[in-house]
Design an enzyme around this catalytic site. Structure first.
Site, PDB file in Angstrom:
ATOM      1  N   LYS A   1      -3.491  -7.680   5.022  1.00 14.48           N
ATOM      2  CA  LYS A   1      -4.963  -7.897   4.786  1.00 14.48           C
ATOM      3  C   LYS A   1      -6.097  -7.422   5.031  1.00 14.48           C
ATOM      4  O   LYS A   1      -7.784  -7.210   4.199  1.00 14.48           O
ATOM      5  CB  LYS A   1      -5.172  -8.650   3.568  1.00 14.48           C
ATOM      6  CG  LYS A   1      -4.250  -8.622   3.105  1.00 14.48           C
ATOM      7  CD  LYS A   1      -3.229  -7.633   1.781  1.00 14.48           C
ATOM      8  CE  LYS A   1      -4.196  -7.604   0.523  1.00 14.48           C
ATOM      9  NZ  LYS A   1      -3.589  -6.495  -0.885  1.00 14.48           N
TER      10      LYS A   1
HETATM   11  N1  PMP Z   1       2.597  -9.715   2.153  1.00 16.11           N
HETATM   12  C1  PMP Z   1       1.321 -10.314   2.238  1.00 16.11           C
HETATM   13  C2  PMP Z   1       1.997 -11.381   3.133  1.00 16.11           C
HETATM   14  C3  PMP Z   1       0.861 -10.141   1.377  1.00 16.11           C
HETATM   15  O1  PMP Z   1      -0.446 -11.069   1.875  1.00 16.11           O
HETATM   16  C4  PMP Z   1       0.049  -9.088   0.964  1.00 16.11           C
HETATM   17  C5  PMP Z   1      -1.069  -9.050  -0.162  1.00 16.11           C
HETATM   18  N2  PMP Z   1      -0.945  -9.819  -1.418  1.00 16.11           N
HETATM   19  C6  PMP Z   1       1.358  -8.321   0.478  1.00 16.11           C
HETATM   20  C7  PMP Z   1       1.846  -8.662   1.267  1.00 16.11           C
HETATM   21  C8  PMP Z   1       1.039  -7.158  -0.312  1.00 16.11           C
HETATM   22  O2  PMP Z   1       0.273  -6.126  -0.400  1.00 16.11           O
HETATM   23  P1  PMP Z   1      -0.516  -4.981  -1.158  1.00 16.11           P
HETATM   24  O3  PMP Z   1      -2.136  -6.212  -1.599  1.00 16.11           O
HETATM   25  O4  PMP Z   1      -1.177  -3.982  -0.193  1.00 16.11           O
HETATM   26  O5  PMP Z   1       0.697  -5.181  -1.543  1.00 16.11           O
END
Ligand code: PMP
Length: 334
Positions: A44
């Site tokens: 992130k």
């Molecule tokens: N894994 C973790 C630990 C996250 O914090 C996030 C973000 N919400 C994600 C996966 C998913 O990524 P995205 O928001 O790009 O779908």
């Protein structure tokens, strides 16, 4: 003269790790993008930088302005680091069930933290809706204004993955990537990487690894937003279709149980020395399912979103796992 790199310069360009055990298991070449190596410890950081840069370019974010976001933690950590480095303030609205480690990290970085009850998205007190209200209020009060980062449908989120994560995966596999799979929180990673890879090879397979409790598996298979079960994985799983995913199609999707994901986390740590969090476990299990579906010899990439150290009190706590009827290895119990 030594290189003068600043924080934004060290976000991204993460290594692509070869995941030996699951590659051997499936006869495929499975790789994990080591996003836990970003300065804020997660994938992130990219989103945070992408959103802040876009808001600077559009003029929405003024010098000294405030950035408000609803986040289970990692986006908040990334935003606070970027804000600190570039001279902004951050207000982070997080659900009370976010891991203790992420909350402590946010406090340490100096974020203004607002913890709200963990309620369903349909409840107006959900952390995302609260963040929107807080942003509107602060925009009126703050001398330099306030912006809502709105990572779930801010195009800057998927654009940064399109411009960085996806391109890096293509370059690091020298174009040999056959499949990419990950879970969805905001969908920024999945949508951005899918766009970058499909642009370079329209035949590349894109997959969704959906944790239990999330509605997207059924959405992609039958058009119906429906969920069953639950997961302890944080940051992934949604009961609505985030704006980032509008118009995105997947070639493969699977539901992943925590029971299947957790052993990957423990074995990756014990056998290969790589410590990852819950969503990475879901992603690896998804990559294994995709490899089994595609057959041996394929190159499949997934995302190692953050580190296991962010979940010491949950993922690596036998008492917690036992209470949730989840498996843990013998060495953890000793
Ligand atoms: N894994 C973790 C630990 C996250 O914090 C996030 C973000 N919400 C994600 C996966 C998913 O990524 P995205 O928001 O790009 O779908």
């Amino acid at each position: 003269m030594p290189q003068q790199q600043l924080l934004p310069d060290i976000i991204g360009n993460t290594p692509l790790l070869y995941l030996r055990r699951v590659s051997e298991l499936t006869g495929c070449h499975i790789y994990g993008k080591a996003e836990f190596m970003n300065p804020g410890g997660s994938v992130k950081d990219r989103t945070a930088l992408g959103i802040v840069r876009a808001a600077q370019r559009s003029g929405e974010l003024q010098p000294g302005g405030v950035i408000v976001e609803g986040t289970a933690g990692n986006t908040g950590i990334g935003l606070t680091l970027v804000a600190n480095a570039l001279g902004y303030e951050c207000v982070i609205v997080a659900p009370q069930n976010a891991s203790q480690e992420k909350i402590q990290h946010l406090e340490m970085l100096g974020a203004e933290l607002l913890l709200v009850p963990s309620v369903p998205y349909s409840d107006s007190h959900h952390y995302i809706h609260t963040a929107e209200r807080v942003a509107r209020g602060r925009a009126k009060e703050e001398p330099n204004g306030a912006v809502w980062a709105r990572q779930f449908d801010n195009p800057a989120n998927l654009q940064i993955h399109y411009a960085t994560t996806g391109v890096e995966i293509w370059d690091q596999t020298e174009g040999a990537v056959d499949g990419f799979i990950c879970a969805v929180g905001t969908g920024g990673t999945l949508a951005g990487v899918a766009a970058a890879l499909r642009e370079r090879n329209p035949g590349v397979k894109i997959g969704l690894a959906d944790p239990m409790g999330s509605s997207l598996y059924h959405y992609f298979n039958s058009g119906e937003l429906r969920a069953e079960g639950e997961s302890i994985a944080e940051g992934i799983g949604v009961s609505f279709v985030p704006g980032n995913l509008h118009g995105v199609e997947v070639d493969f999707s699977c539901q992943v149980d925590d029971d299947d994901a957790l052993p990957h986390i423990f074995e990756l740590l014990k056998d290969e020395g790589i410590s990852v969090g819950g969503s990475a476990g879901i992603n690896i299990a998804g990559a294994v399912a995709m490899a089994q579906d595609m057959g041996p010899g394929h190159t499949i990439v997934t995302i190692l979103c953050d580190s296991g150290s962010r979940y010491h009190s949950k993922l690596f706590n036998p008492e917690f796992l036992w209470k949730h009827k989840l498996p843990y290895p013998q060495w953890m119990a000793n």
